[in-house]
Design a protein around this motif. Structure first.
Motif, PDB file in Angstrom:
ATOM      1  N   CYS A  37     -19.229 -20.469   8.797  1.00 38.97           N
ATOM      2  CA  CYS A  37     -20.185 -20.068   9.834  1.00 38.97           C
ATOM      3  C   CYS A  37     -19.589 -19.323  11.023  1.00 38.97           C
ATOM      4  CB  CYS A  37     -20.924 -21.298  10.347  1.00 38.97           C
ATOM      5  SG  CYS A  37     -21.462 -22.429   9.033  1.00 38.97           S
ATOM      6  N   LYS A  38     -18.319 -19.580  11.337  1.00 39.63           N
ATOM      7  CA  LYS A  38     -17.732 -18.984  12.533  1.00 39.63           C
ATOM      8  C   LYS A  38     -16.439 -18.236  12.235  1.00 39.63           C
ATOM      9  CE  LYS A  38     -19.824 -22.421  15.590  1.00 39.63           C
ATOM     10  NZ  LYS A  38     -19.597 -23.472  16.631  1.00 39.63           N
ATOM     11  N   THR A  39     -16.317 -17.741  11.010  1.00 41.35           N
ATOM     12  CA  THR A  39     -15.160 -16.907  10.678  1.00 41.35           C
ATOM     13  C   THR A  39     -15.473 -15.469  11.089  1.00 41.35           C
ATOM     14  OG1 THR A  39     -15.997 -16.702   8.412  1.00 41.35           O
ATOM     15  CG2 THR A  39     -14.363 -18.430   8.838  1.00 41.35           C
ATOM     16  N   ASN A  40     -14.617 -14.540  10.686  1.00 42.01           N
ATOM     17  CA  ASN A  40     -14.768 -13.155  11.146  1.00 42.01           C
ATOM     18  C   ASN A  40     -14.767 -12.174   9.979  1.00 42.01           C
ATOM     19  OD1 ASN A  40     -14.710 -13.369  14.227  1.00 42.01           O
ATOM     20  ND2 ASN A  40     -12.895 -14.548  13.696  1.00 42.01           N
ATOM     21  N   LEU A  41     -14.488 -10.929  10.273  1.00 42.79           N
ATOM     22  CA  LEU A  41     -14.451  -9.878   9.253  1.00 42.79           C
ATOM     23  C   LEU A  41     -13.182 -10.008   8.425  1.00 42.79           C
ATOM     24  CD1 LEU A  41     -16.026  -6.756   9.023  1.00 42.79           C
ATOM     25  CD2 LEU A  41     -13.609  -6.224   9.320  1.00 42.79           C
ATOM     26  N   GLY A  42     -13.308  -9.829   7.123  1.00 45.18           N
ATOM     27  CA  GLY A  42     -12.159  -9.919   6.226  1.00 45.18           C
ATOM     28  C   GLY A  42     -12.214  -8.842   5.158  1.00 45.18           C
ATOM     29  N   PRO A  43     -11.320  -8.897   4.181  1.00 42.89           N
ATOM     30  CA  PRO A  43     -11.281  -7.854   3.145  1.00 42.89           C
ATOM     31  C   PRO A  43     -12.515  -7.812   2.262  1.00 42.89           C
ATOM     32  CG  PRO A  43      -9.818  -9.665   2.581  1.00 42.89           C
ATOM     33  CD  PRO A  43     -10.260  -9.896   3.990  1.00 42.89           C
ATOM     34  N   THR A  44     -13.191  -8.953   2.108  1.00 42.49           N
ATOM     35  CA  THR A  44     -14.363  -8.992   1.233  1.00 42.49           C
ATOM     36  C   THR A  44     -15.486  -8.098   1.743  1.00 42.49           C
ATOM     37  OG1 THR A  44     -13.769 -11.296   0.809  1.00 42.49           O
ATOM     38  CG2 THR A  44     -15.879 -10.553  -0.023  1.00 42.49           C
ATOM     39  N   ASP A  45     -15.564  -7.945   3.071  1.00 41.44           N
ATOM     40  CA  ASP A  45     -16.640  -7.133   3.654  1.00 41.44           C
ATOM     41  C   ASP A  45     -16.620  -5.705   3.123  1.00 41.44           C
ATOM     42  OD1 ASP A  45     -18.030  -8.685   6.095  1.00 41.44           O
ATOM     43  OD2 ASP A  45     -15.921  -9.274   6.002  1.00 41.44           O
ATOM     44  N   TYR A  46     -15.461  -5.063   3.206  1.00 38.49           N
ATOM     45  CA  TYR A  46     -15.424  -3.665   2.780  1.00 38.49           C
ATOM     46  C   TYR A  46     -15.100  -3.504   1.309  1.00 38.49           C
ATOM     47  CZ  TYR A  46     -16.842  -1.849   7.165  1.00 38.49           C
ATOM     48  OH  TYR A  46     -17.637  -1.538   8.251  1.00 38.49           O
ATOM     49  N   PHE A  47     -14.751  -4.597   0.649  1.00 38.12           N
ATOM     50  CA  PHE A  47     -14.736  -4.582  -0.810  1.00 38.12           C
ATOM     51  C   PHE A  47     -16.162  -4.367  -1.309  1.00 38.12           C
ATOM     52  CE2 PHE A  47     -15.783  -7.158  -4.569  1.00 38.12           C
ATOM     53  CZ  PHE A  47     -15.048  -6.479  -5.534  1.00 38.12           C
ATOM     54  N   GLY A  48     -17.068  -5.207  -0.864  1.00 35.86           N
ATOM     55  CA  GLY A  48     -18.454  -5.117  -1.330  1.00 35.86           C
ATOM     56  C   GLY A  48     -19.144  -3.845  -0.913  1.00 35.86           C
ATOM     57  N   ARG A  49     -18.915  -3.435   0.330  1.00 35.61           N
ATOM     58  CA  ARG A  49     -19.547  -2.204   0.818  1.00 35.61           C
ATOM     59  C   ARG A  49     -19.096  -0.994   0.009  1.00 35.61           C
ATOM     60  NH1 ARG A  49     -20.997  -2.759   6.833  1.00 35.61           N
ATOM     61  NH2 ARG A  49     -21.026  -5.015   7.155  1.00 35.61           N
ATOM     62  N   THR A  50     -17.800  -0.965  -0.306  1.00 39.42           N
ATOM     63  CA  THR A  50     -17.276   0.160  -1.077  1.00 39.42           C
ATOM     64  C   THR A  50     -17.767   0.111  -2.521  1.00 39.42           C
ATOM     65  OG1 THR A  50     -15.301   0.148   0.328  1.00 39.42           O
ATOM     66  CG2 THR A  50     -15.171   1.411  -1.703  1.00 39.42           C
ATOM     67  N   MET A  51     -17.896  -1.086  -3.065  1.00 37.19           N
ATOM     68  CA  MET A  51     -18.392  -1.222  -4.434  1.00 37.19           C
ATOM     69  C   MET A  51     -19.798  -0.652  -4.565  1.00 37.19           C
ATOM     70  SD  MET A  51     -16.022  -2.590  -6.382  1.00 37.19           S
ATOM     71  CE  MET A  51     -16.908  -3.229  -7.807  1.00 37.19           C
ATOM     72  N   VAL A  52     -20.725  -1.078  -3.708  1.00 37.26           N
ATOM     73  CA  VAL A  52     -22.108  -0.620  -3.862  1.00 37.26           C
ATOM     74  C   VAL A  52     -22.243   0.860  -3.551  1.00 37.26           C
ATOM     75  CG1 VAL A  52     -23.114  -2.896  -3.454  1.00 37.26           C
ATOM     76  CG2 VAL A  52     -22.775  -1.351  -1.520  1.00 37.26           C
ATOM     77  N   ALA A  53     -21.330   1.396  -2.749  1.00 32.82           N
ATOM     78  CA  ALA A  53     -21.380   2.826  -2.439  1.00 32.82           C
ATOM     79  C   ALA A  53     -20.976   3.686  -3.630  1.00 32.82           C
ATOM     80  CB  ALA A  53     -20.471   3.138  -1.248  1.00 32.82           C
TER      81      ALA A  53
ATOM     82  N   TYR B 176      -8.336  -4.716   7.675  1.00 31.01           N
ATOM     83  CA  TYR B 176      -9.195  -5.396   6.697  1.00 31.01           C
ATOM     84  C   TYR B 176     -10.103  -4.400   5.989  1.00 31.01           C
ATOM     85  CZ  TYR B 176      -7.979 -10.139   8.254  1.00 31.01           C
ATOM     86  OH  TYR B 176      -7.320 -11.317   8.529  1.00 31.01           O
ATOM     87  N   ARG B 177     -10.625  -3.447   6.731  1.00 26.72           N
ATOM     88  CA  ARG B 177     -11.493  -2.453   6.087  1.00 26.72           C
ATOM     89  C   ARG B 177     -10.728  -1.698   5.009  1.00 26.72           C
ATOM     90  NH1 ARG B 177     -13.128  -0.724  11.724  1.00 26.72           N
ATOM     91  NH2 ARG B 177     -14.972  -1.956  12.266  1.00 26.72           N
ATOM     92  N   GLU B 178      -9.516  -1.280   5.336  1.00 23.44           N
ATOM     93  CA  GLU B 178      -8.717  -0.524   4.376  1.00 23.44           C
ATOM     94  C   GLU B 178      -8.324  -1.388   3.180  1.00 23.44           C
ATOM     95  OE1 GLU B 178      -6.761   2.333   2.314  1.00 23.44           O
ATOM     96  OE2 GLU B 178      -8.089   2.609   4.043  1.00 23.44           O
ATOM     97  N   LEU B 179      -7.905  -2.621   3.432  1.00 22.66           N
ATOM     98  CA  LEU B 179      -7.511  -3.502   2.331  1.00 22.66           C
ATOM     99  C   LEU B 179      -8.698  -3.788   1.419  1.00 22.66           C
ATOM    100  CD1 LEU B 179      -5.155  -5.127   1.145  1.00 22.66           C
ATOM    101  CD2 LEU B 179      -5.896  -7.068   2.552  1.00 22.66           C
ATOM    102  N   GLY B 180      -9.872  -4.015   2.016  1.00 22.92           N
ATOM    103  CA  GLY B 180     -11.068  -4.253   1.215  1.00 22.92           C
ATOM    104  C   GLY B 180     -11.401  -3.064   0.331  1.00 22.92           C
TER     105      GLY B 180
END
Length: 283
Positions: free
Chosen positions: A83-99, A260-264
């Motif tokens: 609930c109180k974590t932050n942005l990580g690699p999974t965020d831009y993994f998923g965004r890049t996948m659906v794109a 994180y964005r780049e790693l994701g």
């Protein structure tokens, strides 16, 4: 009697057909595990506050502050772990996948991660003894998963399998297992258990393991990357995701938001190639 048996058999076939029909083969699901860099340790920014609705997260804990209930799908707006974590690699993994996937394909993630934990916490047979000796601050996080992060991951994954198909596993862990020559075997043990417990075929479910903060960023755990690099020798269907050039934060242990964005994106690029796609868009 034969007529009754025939009816029973027909009902069973129909029930199986309905269940199969409910599973969307175009809903690709990824299990994401690890420690603090998988949780996400960088503050999300304004540009991260909206997301393509085709990218979803299944909440693995109850988060009243986010209006999310465990076991339900939501648009993948950070945080994606607890609930109180932050942005990580999974965020831009998923965004890049659906794109980069066809419009009919959705992507879902389940993130179960504990800051500071060793890979032993995901050992289904020995996690309890490790959890008992964990520091107080970690025990609180473990408690959010009812004391068993691996068990919660499997529980959520089984729910997710009713909706879609598990396509891969993302791992970011190792900072707490420095110079552990048995790390690759321990990771394989976790992977093998997931394959068995979720009835998955290993050749169809790759594991993508990200490097710790790289030496080019003065990463304090960069030496672990030499061990991570050998993972494919122990776990054939695994791939190492380079962190070279991914900007880190002030502690040289966690990545920055940009890092994180780049790693994701790099996790996604590898997964897209494994699925037979080439990356053409970042989001």
């Amino acid at each position: 009697m034969k007529f009754k048996l025939g009816i029973i058999a027909l009902v069973g076939i129909l029930a199986a057909s309905i269940n199969a029909f409910s599973q969307d083969l175009n809903f690709h699901i990824y299990l994401c595990i690890g420690q603090s860099n998988m949780e996400g340790a960088a503050r999300a920014e304004l540009q991260d506050s909206t997301v393509n609705p085709r990218f979803q997260v299944m909440e693995a804990v109850n988060c009243d502050n986010l209006g999310r209930k465990m076991g339900n799908w939501y648009p993948a707006i950070p945080p994606l772990c607890r609930c109180k974590t932050n942005l990580g690699p999974t965020d831009y993994f998923g965004r890049t996948m659906v794109a980069n996937l066809p419009d009919k394909v959705k992507v879902g993630v389940i993130v179960v991660a504990i800051g500071g934990c060793k890979i032993e916490l995901f050992d289904k047979d020995n996690y309890a003894s490790y959890a008992e000796t964990a520091p107080v601050w970690m025990k609180g996080m473990i408690k959010e998963y009812d004391g068993n992060p691996y068990g919660r991951l499997v529980e959520m994954a089984k729910l997710a399998q009713k909706d879609g198909v598990i396509k891969g596993i993302l791992l970011h862990q190792g900072e707490s297992n420095p110079n552990d020559s048995l790390w690759t075997r321990k990771v394989k043990g976790v992977y093998d258990n997931l394959m068995k417990d979720l009835n998955l075929e290993p050749k169809n479910v790759p594991l993508l393991a990200g490097e710790t903060v790289n030496a080019d960023q003065q990463g304090v755990c960069a030496s672990m990357n030499a061990i991570i690099a050998t993972l494919p020798q122990t776990l054939p269907n695994s791939y190492v995701i380079s962190s070279a050039g991914c900007v880190d934060g002030p502690d040289n242990l966690h990545f920055s938001t940009a890092g994180y964005r780049e790693l994701g994106k790099r996790y996604a690029e590898k997964m897209l190639l494994l699925l037979g796609y080439k990356i053409s868009a970042t989001e």
